[in-house]
Design an enzyme around this catalytic site. Structure first.
Site, mmCIF file in Angstrom:
data_model
loop_
_atom_site.group_PDB
_atom_site.id
_atom_site.type_symbol
_atom_site.label_atom_id
_atom_site.label_comp_id
_atom_site.label_asym_id
_atom_site.label_seq_id
_atom_site.Cartn_x
_atom_site.Cartn_y
_atom_site.Cartn_z
ATOM 1 N N GLU A 44 45.513 45.656 79.039
ATOM 2 C CA GLU A 44 43.658 45.281 79.153
ATOM 3 C C GLU A 44 43.153 45.293 80.566
ATOM 4 O O GLU A 44 43.444 45.265 81.670
ATOM 5 C CB GLU A 44 44.297 43.088 79.422
ATOM 6 C CG GLU A 44 45.082 42.600 77.592
ATOM 7 C CD GLU A 44 45.269 41.415 78.259
ATOM 8 O OE1 GLU A 44 45.832 40.835 77.130
ATOM 9 O OE2 GLU A 44 45.518 41.016 79.464
ATOM 10 N N ASP A 71 48.757 34.065 76.241
ATOM 11 C CA ASP A 71 47.121 34.538 76.954
ATOM 12 C C ASP A 71 47.864 35.901 76.429
ATOM 13 O O ASP A 71 46.575 37.065 76.566
ATOM 14 C CB ASP A 71 47.880 35.244 78.576
ATOM 15 C CG ASP A 71 48.825 35.865 78.694
ATOM 16 O OD1 ASP A 71 49.604 36.600 77.607
ATOM 17 O OD2 ASP A 71 49.128 36.526 79.808
#
Length: 368
Positions: free
Chosen positions: A68, A239
């Site tokens: 990410e 998450d």
């Protein structure tokens, strides 16, 4: 106020803080002081919520995990974090989470700070949990269940001890070795530690329940029947899409608070819920625009997925701390040019080198 950068000794040099240097910085300052300092930066930056250009992180998902990028900026400073999450890495001798980040000057685009963020992310996640708990948990909370005893768990434990007032930890992990590691690391902390044989046993009698597991799956680590009235739940492990820790029914027990709604709807515990499931962004509570906990018996849930603003806060704390202590190395991450319009000057000597022989593909005979 925006975090204004002061010029470096040379405008083009970047301060680089390696992982070993970051560890030495934290030891020099003291872990509680660093947790407090990052928490203070997070709280201050969340109060400036409207000053930031925000977006959900850009993620590349694979069967084994995710990579990410997490960018954010105000009118003075831009930061981003590169971070992965690969639960199977420990079998390869690698960390589940690895990260680094950059802090840059918005006015010129100059990268001022390049830092490890693996260790720093552990601190900022724990600090964020404590900021939320101070706003949402009962003020007299003293007992916390810690379900999931991996690499992040010590930081959560110490943040809640020093910033929230937790005195007793009830530990559970499906891997007894992880719990033994956590218990050993906390033996000089002053915390009372109770090792439990199940998540339900750990949750029993806890004022706060922190879930921080790593498996990338739709799990129900915490069920609604484990949650007593008045509990604050700090859900950290869920998450990314397809990864949860809480039974969906837990989310209906009380009020749910999030960092940045567009991101949490995709990645958080609330991915299990309808798109209109009501949530409150934490900054609104910190700014006094909305109430947090309304009654002593209310259940509160912080659906924490990690947001770029927290990394902004952590980077600026580490940047300031490194300069104050005199840590880090100046590197030329970008060229230092006598004439900024003449980038070719860096490689002009190459013109004086013998030319490489031309390479021609072997000719192919034409068909008869």
């Amino acid at each position: 106020m925006p975090h204004r950068l002061t010029p470096a000794t040379r405008p083009s040099t970047t301060l680089y803080l390696s992982a070993p240097e970051a560890a030495r910085l934290i030891v020099a300052r003291g872990l509680p002081a660093c947790l407090q300092g990052i928490a203070d930066c997070i709280a201050a930056d969340f109060l400036r919520w409207g000053d930031f250009d925000k977006s959900a992180r850009v993620a590349s998902y694979s069967p084994g995990g995710a990579i990410e990028l997490m960018p954010i900026a105000d009118d003075a400073t831009y930061t981003f974090k590169y971070v992965n999450g690969h639960p199977g890495n420990t079998r390869l001798g690698l960390s589940t989470v690895m990260a680094f980040g950059v802090l840059a000057d918005v006015t010129t685009g100059t990268p001022r700070f390049l830092s490890e963020l693996t260790l720093t992310t552990a601190l900022r996640t724990a600090a964020m949990s404590a900021v939320a708990a101070r706003a949402l948990a009962r003020p007299d909370s003293r007992v916390m269940a810690l379900i999931g005893n991996g690499a992040q768990s010590e930081f959560q434990a110490l943040a809640f001890q020093h910033l929230v007032g937790i005195r007793e930890l009830r530990l559970f992990d499906t891997d007894p070795r992880a719990t033994a590691k956590l218990r050993d690391n906390l033996q000089d902390s002053g915390l009372a530690v109770v090792v439990c044989q199940s998540a339900a046993e750990a949750a029993r009698g806890a004022d706060i329940i922190t879930t921080i597991t790593a498996d990338k799956t739709r799990a129900a680590v915490l069920r609604a029947d484990m949650v007593a009235p008045g509990t604050h739940i700090n859900a950290v492990g869920g998450d990314c899409p397809g990864k949860t820790e809480l039974e969906a029914a837990v989310l209906t027990l009380g009020r749910v608070f999030v960092e940045y709604t567009p991101q949490t709807r995709v990645e958080g515990e609330i991915q299990q819920m309808p798109a209109d499931f009501p949530v409150t962004e934490l900054w609104r509570v910190l700014a006094g625009h909305q109430a947090g906990r309304k009654t002593r018996d209310q259940v509160t849930v912080f659906d924490s997925v990690g947001f770029a603003l927290e990394d902004f806060s952590a980077l600026r704390y580490m940047y300031d701390a490194a300069r104050e202590i005199g840590m880090g190395t100046r590197i030329e991450l970008v060229p230092d040019l006598d004439d900024p319009r003449d980038l070719f000057a860096l490689v002009r000597p190459a013109l004086r080198q013998p030319a490489a022989p031309a390479h021609h593909p072997t000719a192919q005979a034409e068909p008869a």
